[in-house]
Scaffold this motif. Structure first.
Motif, PDB file in Angstrom:
ATOM      1  N   LEU A  75      29.514  -0.655  51.644  1.00 51.42           N
ATOM      2  CA  LEU A  75      29.308  -1.619  52.716  1.00 51.42           C
ATOM      3  C   LEU A  75      28.573  -2.856  52.211  1.00 51.42           C
ATOM      4  O   LEU A  75      28.916  -3.989  52.565  1.00 51.42           O
ATOM      5  N   ASP A  76      27.580  -2.650  51.352  1.00 56.51           N
ATOM      6  CA  ASP A  76      26.870  -3.794  50.767  1.00 56.51           C
ATOM      7  C   ASP A  76      27.804  -4.630  49.899  1.00 56.51           C
ATOM      8  O   ASP A  76      27.717  -5.869  49.880  1.00 56.51           O
ATOM      9  N   ALA A  77      28.681  -3.962  49.177  1.00 56.17           N
ATOM     10  CA  ALA A  77      29.633  -4.689  48.335  1.00 56.17           C
ATOM     11  C   ALA A  77      30.593  -5.522  49.186  1.00 56.17           C
ATOM     12  O   ALA A  77      30.920  -6.668  48.848  1.00 56.17           O
ATOM     13  N   LEU A  78      31.034  -4.939  50.312  1.00 57.85           N
ATOM     14  CA  LEU A  78      31.897  -5.700  51.213  1.00 57.85           C
ATOM     15  C   LEU A  78      31.157  -6.916  51.783  1.00 57.85           C
ATOM     16  O   LEU A  78      31.726  -8.010  51.903  1.00 57.85           O
ATOM     17  N   GLY A  79      29.871  -6.721  52.136  1.00 54.65           N
ATOM     18  CA  GLY A  79      29.088  -7.831  52.665  1.00 54.65           C
ATOM     19  C   GLY A  79      28.919  -8.945  51.650  1.00 54.65           C
ATOM     20  O   GLY A  79      29.038 -10.128  51.988  1.00 54.65           O
ATOM     21  N   ALA A  80      28.646  -8.589  50.404  1.00 50.53           N
ATOM     22  CA  ALA A  80      28.485  -9.598  49.360  1.00 50.53           C
ATOM     23  C   ALA A  80      29.792 -10.336  49.096  1.00 50.53           C
ATOM     24  O   ALA A  80      29.816 -11.566  48.897  1.00 50.53           O
ATOM     25  N   ARG A  81      30.886  -9.610  49.125  1.00 48.69           N
ATOM     26  CA  ARG A  81      32.194 -10.231  48.894  1.00 48.69           C
ATOM     27  C   ARG A  81      32.557 -11.152  50.048  1.00 48.69           C
ATOM     28  O   ARG A  81      33.115 -12.236  49.834  1.00 48.69           O
ATOM     29  N   LEU A  82      32.223 -10.711  51.254  1.00 50.86           N
ATOM     30  CA  LEU A  82      32.515 -11.528  52.428  1.00 50.86           C
ATOM     31  C   LEU A  82      31.660 -12.795  52.441  1.00 50.86           C
ATOM     32  O   LEU A  82      32.127 -13.875  52.816  1.00 50.86           O
ATOM     33  N   ALA A  83      30.405 -12.693  52.024  1.00 53.91           N
ATOM     34  CA  ALA A  83      29.508 -13.848  52.002  1.00 53.91           C
ATOM     35  C   ALA A  83      29.970 -14.910  51.012  1.00 53.91           C
ATOM     36  O   ALA A  83      29.616 -16.090  51.152  1.00 53.91           O
ATOM     37  N   ALA A  84      30.753 -14.491  50.003  1.00 54.10           N
ATOM     38  CA  ALA A  84      31.229 -15.438  48.992  1.00 54.10           C
ATOM     39  C   ALA A  84      32.502 -16.153  49.404  1.00 54.10           C
ATOM     40  O   ALA A  84      32.968 -17.042  48.678  1.00 54.10           O
ATOM     41  N   MET A  85      33.053 -15.806  50.566  1.00 55.50           N
ATOM     42  CA  MET A  85      34.287 -16.442  51.008  1.00 55.50           C
ATOM     43  C   MET A  85      34.031 -17.888  51.439  1.00 55.50           C
ATOM     44  O   MET A  85      32.910 -18.263  51.805  1.00 55.50           O
ATOM     45  N   GLU A  86      35.066 -18.695  51.418  1.00 53.46           N
ATOM     46  CA  GLU A  86      34.961 -20.108  51.753  1.00 53.46           C
ATOM     47  C   GLU A  86      34.506 -20.310  53.191  1.00 53.46           C
ATOM     48  O   GLU A  86      35.060 -19.723  54.123  1.00 53.46           O
ATOM     49  N   GLY A  87      33.483 -21.127  53.359  1.00 48.30           N
ATOM     50  CA  GLY A  87      33.021 -21.493  54.686  1.00 48.30           C
ATOM     51  C   GLY A  87      32.081 -20.521  55.347  1.00 48.30           C
ATOM     52  O   GLY A  87      31.533 -20.827  56.410  1.00 48.30           O
ATOM     53  N   VAL A  88      31.859 -19.350  54.767  1.00 44.70           N
ATOM     54  CA  VAL A  88      30.975 -18.360  55.373  1.00 44.70           C
ATOM     55  C   VAL A  88      29.531 -18.775  55.141  1.00 44.70           C
ATOM     56  O   VAL A  88      29.103 -18.969  53.997  1.00 44.70           O
ATOM     57  N   SER A  89      28.776 -18.900  56.218  1.00 47.18           N
ATOM     58  CA  SER A  89      27.383 -19.320  56.113  1.00 47.18           C
ATOM     59  C   SER A  89      26.412 -18.146  56.183  1.00 47.18           C
ATOM     60  O   SER A  89      25.226 -18.309  55.869  1.00 47.18           O
ATOM     61  N   GLY A  90      26.875 -16.983  56.581  1.00 46.67           N
ATOM     62  CA  GLY A  90      25.996 -15.820  56.655  1.00 46.67           C
ATOM     63  C   GLY A  90      26.765 -14.587  57.093  1.00 46.67           C
ATOM     64  O   GLY A  90      27.789 -14.688  57.777  1.00 46.67           O
ATOM     65  N   VAL A  91      26.269 -13.443  56.683  1.00 48.49           N
ATOM     66  CA  VAL A  91      26.898 -12.160  57.023  1.00 48.49           C
ATOM     67  C   VAL A  91      25.824 -11.251  57.597  1.00 48.49           C
ATOM     68  O   VAL A  91      24.742 -11.108  57.013  1.00 48.49           O
ATOM     69  N   ARG A  92      26.135 -10.665  58.729  1.00 48.91           N
ATOM     70  CA  ARG A  92      25.211  -9.738  59.387  1.00 48.91           C
ATOM     71  C   ARG A  92      25.852  -8.355  59.425  1.00 48.91           C
ATOM     72  O   ARG A  92      27.011  -8.209  59.833  1.00 48.91           O
ATOM     73  N   VAL A  93      25.095  -7.366  59.003  1.00 50.48           N
ATOM     74  CA  VAL A  93      25.583  -5.983  58.974  1.00 50.48           C
ATOM     75  C   VAL A  93      25.060  -5.259  60.210  1.00 50.48           C
ATOM     76  O   VAL A  93      23.863  -5.274  60.496  1.00 50.48           O
ATOM     77  N   ILE A  94      25.976  -4.632  60.943  1.00 46.57           N
ATOM     78  CA  ILE A  94      25.605  -3.834  62.113  1.00 46.57           C
ATOM     79  C   ILE A  94      25.966  -2.387  61.809  1.00 46.57           C
ATOM     80  O   ILE A  94      27.147  -2.005  61.890  1.00 46.57           O
ATOM     81  N   PRO A  95      25.007  -1.555  61.440  1.00 49.32           N
ATOM     82  CA  PRO A  95      25.315  -0.140  61.177  1.00 49.32           C
ATOM     83  C   PRO A  95      25.862   0.538  62.421  1.00 49.32           C
ATOM     84  O   PRO A  95      25.573   0.137  63.552  1.00 49.32           O
ATOM     85  N   ARG A  96      26.635   1.567  62.226  1.00 50.50           N
ATOM     86  CA  ARG A  96      27.278   2.244  63.347  1.00 50.50           C
ATOM     87  C   ARG A  96      26.266   2.847  64.311  1.00 50.50           C
ATOM     88  O   ARG A  96      26.489   2.859  65.527  1.00 50.50           O
ATOM     89  N   ASP A  97      25.139   3.347  63.786  1.00 48.55           N
ATOM     90  CA  ASP A  97      24.105   3.896  64.676  1.00 48.55           C
ATOM     91  C   ASP A  97      23.497   2.800  65.554  1.00 48.55           C
ATOM     92  O   ASP A  97      23.248   3.012  66.747  1.00 48.55           O
ATOM     93  N   GLN A  98      23.263   1.636  64.963  1.00 46.98           N
ATOM     94  CA  GLN A  98      22.725   0.515  65.736  1.00 46.98           C
ATOM     95  C   GLN A  98      23.727   0.056  66.782  1.00 46.98           C
ATOM     96  O   GLN A  98      23.357  -0.264  67.921  1.00 46.98           O
ATOM     97  N   ALA A  99      25.004   0.021  66.406  1.00 49.17           N
ATOM     98  CA  ALA A  99      26.037  -0.395  67.359  1.00 49.17           C
ATOM     99  C   ALA A  99      26.109   0.566  68.535  1.00 49.17           C
ATOM    100  O   ALA A  99      26.250   0.151  69.692  1.00 49.17           O
ATOM    101  N   LEU A 100      25.988   1.877  68.262  1.00 50.29           N
ATOM    102  CA  LEU A 100      26.022   2.855  69.349  1.00 50.29           C
ATOM    103  C   LEU A 100      24.801   2.721  70.250  1.00 50.29           C
ATOM    104  O   LEU A 100      24.912   2.789  71.477  1.00 50.29           O
ATOM    105  N   ALA A 101      23.632   2.460  69.650  1.00 54.97           N
ATOM    106  CA  ALA A 101      22.419   2.298  70.450  1.00 54.97           C
ATOM    107  C   ALA A 101      22.517   1.063  71.344  1.00 54.97           C
ATOM    108  O   ALA A 101      22.135   1.096  72.521  1.00 54.97           O
ATOM    109  N   GLU A 102      23.050  -0.048  70.799  1.00 59.39           N
ATOM    110  CA  GLU A 102      23.209  -1.256  71.601  1.00 59.39           C
ATOM    111  C   GLU A 102      24.226  -1.058  72.706  1.00 59.39           C
ATOM    112  O   GLU A 102      24.033  -1.518  73.842  1.00 59.39           O
ATOM    113  N   LEU A 103      25.316  -0.340  72.408  1.00 56.44           N
ATOM    114  CA  LEU A 103      26.323  -0.072  73.420  1.00 56.44           C
ATOM    115  C   LEU A 103      25.759   0.795  74.534  1.00 56.44           C
ATOM    116  O   LEU A 103      26.004   0.559  75.723  1.00 56.44           O
ATOM    117  N   SER A 104      24.971   1.790  74.159  1.00 51.10           N
ATOM    118  CA  SER A 104      24.370   2.664  75.162  1.00 51.10           C
ATOM    119  C   SER A 104      23.389   1.897  76.036  1.00 51.10           C
ATOM    120  O   SER A 104      23.313   2.101  77.249  1.00 51.10           O
TER     121      SER A 104
END
Length: 249
Positions: A75-104
């Motif tokens: 996941l960290d590797a995907l985030g770093a690769r995504l951050a290097a894409m053209e025009g990307v100013s920032g990448v935020r990682v939302i872990p699945r546990d955090q996403a479930l807590a926010e949804l709940s």
């Protein structure tokens, strides 16, 4: 007549012209000052709006959903690769546990255990783009990311951003047209006001020409009167712009 004497005469004649027609002078100053204040106030508010827009951090985003079972390292590797894409100013990682807590929390449901069997949500990467990016770049980036290993799906809702870009381009075009029209109106108003003050009395001009006066000698008092009018109008325009600036939020 010496050069100094000519200029002193021109100054005295200028004061006489203004004193003879004070209402005309004040009217011309008011009209020209208002005309000059219009582009100043427009530029002032435009700069303020641009500063406000630049301070905003809102920009188009794409959501990248990782496949279930993706490790933290992947996941960290995907985030770093995504951050290097053209025009990307920032990448935020939302872990699945955090996403479930926010949804709940949003759905007012009690949080459920966040183990792998009860949590169906994937880890999510949210990539934010610069607010001035071309929508085609976002779409192209989303298509490339969809083909990456470890990516389950990509959500890229750029329809609203395309409409925003179209509106911004239209606004810039309209602003440019209005600016050019305003400039022409300002120039016309200022010239008309100057002519209003410095109208050449034809009889007086004929007498001075018959007496052998040079054209520069004849024109100098009226040039001085026009210059004084323009200077007073400029000060008035600056005062109006400063007053509006102080009265603004």
């Amino acid at each position: 007549m010496s050069a100094v004497a000519e200029r002193l005469y021109a100054l005295r004649r200028t004061v006489s012209l203004v004193a003879q027609h004070p209402g005309r002078f004040l009217l011309a100053t008011l009209l020209a000052g208002t005309a000059l204040a219009l582009p100043l106030v427009t530029a002032m508010f435009a700069l303020g709006a641009a500063s406000t827009l630049n301070s905003l951090t809102v920009g188009p985003e794409i959501s990248v959903f990782a496949r279930v079972g993706t490790s933290s390292r992947e996941l960290d590797a995907l985030g770093a690769r995504l951050a290097a894409m053209e025009g990307v100013s920032g990448v935020r990682v939302i872990p699945r546990d955090q996403a479930l807590a926010e949804l709940s929390k949003r759905s007012s449901l009690a949080a459920t255990p966040s183990d792998g069997r009860s949590n169906p949500l994937p880890d999510t990467l949210v990539a934010r783009f610069a607010a001035t990016i071309d929508p085609a770049v976002i779409s192209r980036t989303a298509e490339q990311v969809r083909r990456w290993t470890g990516v389950d799906s990509v959500q890229a809702d750029v329809g609203w951003y395309r409409r925003l870009v179209d509106l911004r381009s239209m606004g810039l075009t309209i602003a440019a047209c209005l600016g050019a029209l305003t400039a022409l109106l300002v120039v016309a108003a200022v010239l008309a006001c100057i002519v209003l003050v410095a109208q050449l009395p034809r009889d007086e001009v004929r007498v001075m020409q018959w007496a052998g006066a040079r054209p520069s000698f004849v024109r100098r008092p009226y040039v001085y009167a026009s210059s004084i009018t323009l200077a007073a109008a400029t000060l008035l325009a600056l005062a109006l712009a400063a007053a509006l600036r102080m009265a603004g939020p």
